[in-house]
Write a protein that holds these residues in place. Structure first.
Motif, mmCIF file in Angstrom:
data_model
loop_
_atom_site.group_PDB
_atom_site.id
_atom_site.type_symbol
_atom_site.label_atom_id
_atom_site.label_comp_id
_atom_site.label_asym_id
_atom_site.label_seq_id
_atom_site.Cartn_x
_atom_site.Cartn_y
_atom_site.Cartn_z
ATOM 1 N N LEU A 245 -1.176 -34.967 -21.635
ATOM 2 C CA LEU A 245 -0.182 -34.884 -20.569
ATOM 3 C C LEU A 245 1.107 -34.271 -21.097
ATOM 4 N N ILE A 246 1.496 -34.656 -22.296
ATOM 5 C CA ILE A 246 2.726 -34.122 -22.883
ATOM 6 C C ILE A 246 2.620 -32.616 -23.061
ATOM 7 N N MET A 247 1.450 -32.161 -23.530
ATOM 8 C CA MET A 247 1.218 -30.736 -23.706
ATOM 9 C C MET A 247 1.293 -30.003 -22.370
ATOM 10 N N ALA A 248 0.698 -30.584 -21.343
ATOM 11 C CA ALA A 248 0.710 -29.963 -20.021
ATOM 12 C C ALA A 248 2.129 -29.865 -19.489
ATOM 13 N N MET A 249 2.904 -30.922 -19.650
ATOM 14 C CA MET A 249 4.295 -30.902 -19.183
ATOM 15 C C MET A 249 5.113 -29.873 -19.948
ATOM 16 N N GLY A 250 4.865 -29.777 -21.260
ATOM 17 C CA GLY A 250 5.594 -28.802 -22.062
ATOM 18 C C GLY A 250 5.286 -27.378 -21.637
ATOM 19 N N SER A 251 4.019 -27.105 -21.358
ATOM 20 C CA SER A 251 3.617 -25.765 -20.935
ATOM 21 C C SER A 251 4.219 -25.420 -19.571
ATOM 22 N N LEU A 252 4.209 -26.380 -18.664
ATOM 23 C CA LEU A 252 4.796 -26.150 -17.340
ATOM 24 C C LEU A 252 6.312 -25.992 -17.433
ATOM 25 N N TYR A 253 6.935 -26.742 -18.325
ATOM 26 C CA TYR A 253 8.380 -26.596 -18.525
ATOM 27 C C TYR A 253 8.710 -25.177 -18.994
ATOM 28 N N ASN A 254 7.930 -24.673 -19.946
ATOM 29 C CA ASN A 254 8.142 -23.306 -20.430
ATOM 30 C C ASN A 254 7.936 -22.292 -19.314
ATOM 31 N N PHE A 255 6.926 -22.533 -18.472
ATOM 32 C CA PHE A 255 6.630 -21.604 -17.390
ATOM 33 C C PHE A 255 7.787 -21.528 -16.393
ATOM 34 N N PHE A 256 8.263 -22.665 -15.940
ATOM 35 C CA PHE A 256 9.330 -22.640 -14.936
ATOM 36 C C PHE A 256 10.678 -22.223 -15.539
ATOM 37 N N SER A 257 10.879 -22.508 -16.809
ATOM 38 C CA SER A 257 12.088 -22.016 -17.477
ATOM 39 C C SER A 257 12.064 -20.491 -17.527
ATOM 40 N N ASN A 258 10.901 -19.937 -17.841
ATOM 41 C CA ASN A 258 10.776 -18.477 -17.868
ATOM 42 C C ASN A 258 10.842 -17.873 -16.477
ATOM 43 N N LEU A 259 10.362 -18.624 -15.489
ATOM 44 C CA LEU A 259 10.439 -18.132 -14.111
ATOM 45 C C LEU A 259 11.894 -18.030 -13.666
ATOM 46 N N ILE A 260 12.726 -18.949 -14.124
ATOM 47 C CA ILE A 260 14.164 -18.858 -13.848
ATOM 48 C C ILE A 260 14.734 -17.581 -14.463
ATOM 49 N N ILE A 261 14.361 -17.305 -15.703
ATOM 50 C CA ILE A 261 14.824 -16.075 -16.370
ATOM 51 C C ILE A 261 14.338 -14.853 -15.599
ATOM 52 N N PHE A 262 13.079 -14.898 -15.152
ATOM 53 C CA PHE A 262 12.509 -13.783 -14.394
ATOM 54 C C PHE A 262 13.336 -13.507 -13.139
ATOM 55 N N HIS A 263 13.721 -14.574 -12.436
ATOM 56 C CA HIS A 263 14.550 -14.415 -11.236
ATOM 57 C C HIS A 263 15.894 -13.776 -11.579
ATOM 58 N N THR A 264 16.515 -14.248 -12.636
ATOM 59 C CA THR A 264 17.863 -13.758 -12.978
ATOM 60 C C THR A 264 17.838 -12.341 -13.537
ATOM 61 N N MET A 265 16.673 -11.885 -13.994
ATOM 62 C CA MET A 265 16.567 -10.527 -14.546
ATOM 63 C C MET A 265 15.892 -9.568 -13.569
ATOM 64 N N LYS A 266 15.915 -9.901 -12.320
ATOM 65 C CA LYS A 266 15.293 -9.059 -11.302
ATOM 66 C C LYS A 266 15.899 -7.657 -11.341
ATOM 67 N N GLY A 267 15.053 -6.656 -11.406
ATOM 68 C CA GLY A 267 15.527 -5.275 -11.468
ATOM 69 C C GLY A 267 15.613 -4.734 -12.882
ATOM 70 N N ASP A 268 15.553 -5.625 -13.868
ATOM 71 C CA ASP A 268 15.576 -5.181 -15.265
ATOM 72 C C ASP A 268 14.205 -4.614 -15.640
ATOM 73 N N SER A 269 14.134 -3.919 -16.751
ATOM 74 C CA SER A 269 12.866 -3.309 -17.179
ATOM 75 C C SER A 269 11.883 -4.400 -17.605
ATOM 76 N N PRO A 270 10.588 -4.169 -17.399
ATOM 77 C CA PRO A 270 9.580 -5.152 -17.831
ATOM 78 C C PRO A 270 9.661 -5.459 -19.321
ATOM 79 N N GLN A 271 9.980 -4.450 -20.124
ATOM 80 C CA GLN A 271 10.082 -4.668 -21.562
ATOM 81 C C GLN A 271 11.184 -5.663 -21.891
ATOM 82 N N ASN A 272 12.350 -5.504 -21.246
ATOM 83 C CA ASN A 272 13.465 -6.428 -21.488
ATOM 84 C C ASN A 272 13.137 -7.825 -20.970
#
Length: 344
Positions: A245-272
């Motif tokens: 369960l801890i591993m699953a929560m950690g993986s989901l935390y990383n996913f949604f944290s990165n999804l926040i970054i994805f939202h804030t970098m909208k329009g930036d290059s895929p490489q960046n």
């Protein structure tokens, strides 16, 4: 340990330092280096006379330094390897002797010291002397998010071709035990044919990780808000003894944290975007799809849900709830995040 590849290369080329003092909380890199010192420095005939391996529980630094000051028999150099040096209680006298040796080592001796599972005291004079001579090597544990990159490099080193999601999948289920991961990769190297790729089927067959019911697939299902598959995967994972369960929560935390970054970098290059998020560009399509279902507010709420589940998993706010029940509750709340009210 950043220097490991250079150390192995130098051993192969016989370009050796008089002292190698390994320390740190990651034993894997130290073990790899020690194996090379044991096998690759001297020939089999030379080892009989000029290679000595001792263990911390059976010796002390005074005895080891005495061995190091001897001259090789019937050869140009000798190798002295001290394993489990952390078991030795070093006296002030021994620390002083080690300092003196570090400042004036015997050129015909290669002294290798393995001080595993913790760092040596950086304030000690001998430590400073070793560091100055570039003979001190810190073996630091990889951060969780760096393990997939390391697995990817190891796969390439072994000549194994793998789908981009495989390093992530392996890291999620095998954790950060690099020795265990290496054993599994070596097993795949021996089993798979030269034209076979490492994919989900190979992982399921030879390592035992389900190709359909794992954290990676759960994240993909949640990212699409696929309720049927999300609950199906959560149910299977809840029954599996290999699921954490801890591993699953950690993986989901990383996913949604990165999804926040994805939202804030909208329009930036895929490489960046991929660089900042620390992911393979291959996965950006999954974040683009998830962004349609989870806006910034939803992402922060999902992280709040994960924190709530973390507290419950530690016995705070949950009465007699199993990990399986907590996993299903977590999945339900993430799927219904637009209805979820953050607890204060």
């Amino acid at each position: 340990m950043k220097e490991l590849h250079l150390i192995l290369k130098n051993i192969k080329n016989k370009e050796l330092l008089p002292i190698y003092f390994f320390h740190g909380d990651e034993p894997y890199f130290v073990d790899v280096a020690l194996k090379s010192f044991e096998n690759d420095v001297l020939t089999e005939d030379e080892k009989a006379f000029n290679q000595t391996v001792v263990y911390g529980k059976d010796t002390n630094f005074s005895e080891v330094l005495s061995l190091a000051r001897q001259f090789p028999m019937m050869g140009d150099r000798q190798v002295i390897i001290l394993k489990e040096a952390q078991e030795i209680k070093m006296t002030d006298k021994e620390a002083k002797a080690l300092l003196q040796y570090a400042e004036n080592p015997v050129e015909s001796t290669i002294l290798v010291i393995a001080y595993k599972y913790k760092k040596v005291d950086a304030r000690k004079a001998f430590t400073k002397a070793l560091s100055k001579g570039k003979m001190l090597f810190h073996s630091e544990k990889l951060k969780d998010h760096d393990v997939p990159k390391w697995i990817d490099q190891e796969l390439r080193t072994l000549g194994l071709k793998a789908k981009p999601n495989i390093p992530v999948l392996l890291s999620q289920y095998l954790g950060t035990d690099l020795s265990r991961i290496t054993n599994e990769l070596q097993k795949l190297k021996m089993i798979l044919k030269s034209d076979e790729n490492v994919d989900e089927k190979a992982i399921e067959k030879h390592i035992g990780i389900s190709k359909d019911f794992n954290v990676f697939e759960l994240i993909k299902a949640l990212g699409k808000k696929d309720e049927v598959n999300s609950f199906k995967i959560a149910h299977y994972m809840g029954k599996s003894k290999s699921t954490s369960l801890i591993m699953a929560m950690g993986s989901l935390y990383n996913f949604f944290s990165n999804l926040i970054i994805f939202h804030t970098m909208k329009g930036d290059s895929p490489q960046n975007q991929a660089s900042v998020m620390g992911v393979n560009p291959y996965f950006l399509k999954d974040f683009a799809e998830a962004a349609q279902f989870y806006n910034l507010k939803h992402c922060t709420r999902c992280i709040s849900i994960l924190r709530e589940m973390d507290l419950k998993s530690k016995g705070l706010g949950a009465i007699n709830m199993t990990d399986s029940e907590l996993l299903r509750e977590m999945v339900f709340k993430i799927l219904k995040v637009d209805q979820y009210k953050v607890k204060t």
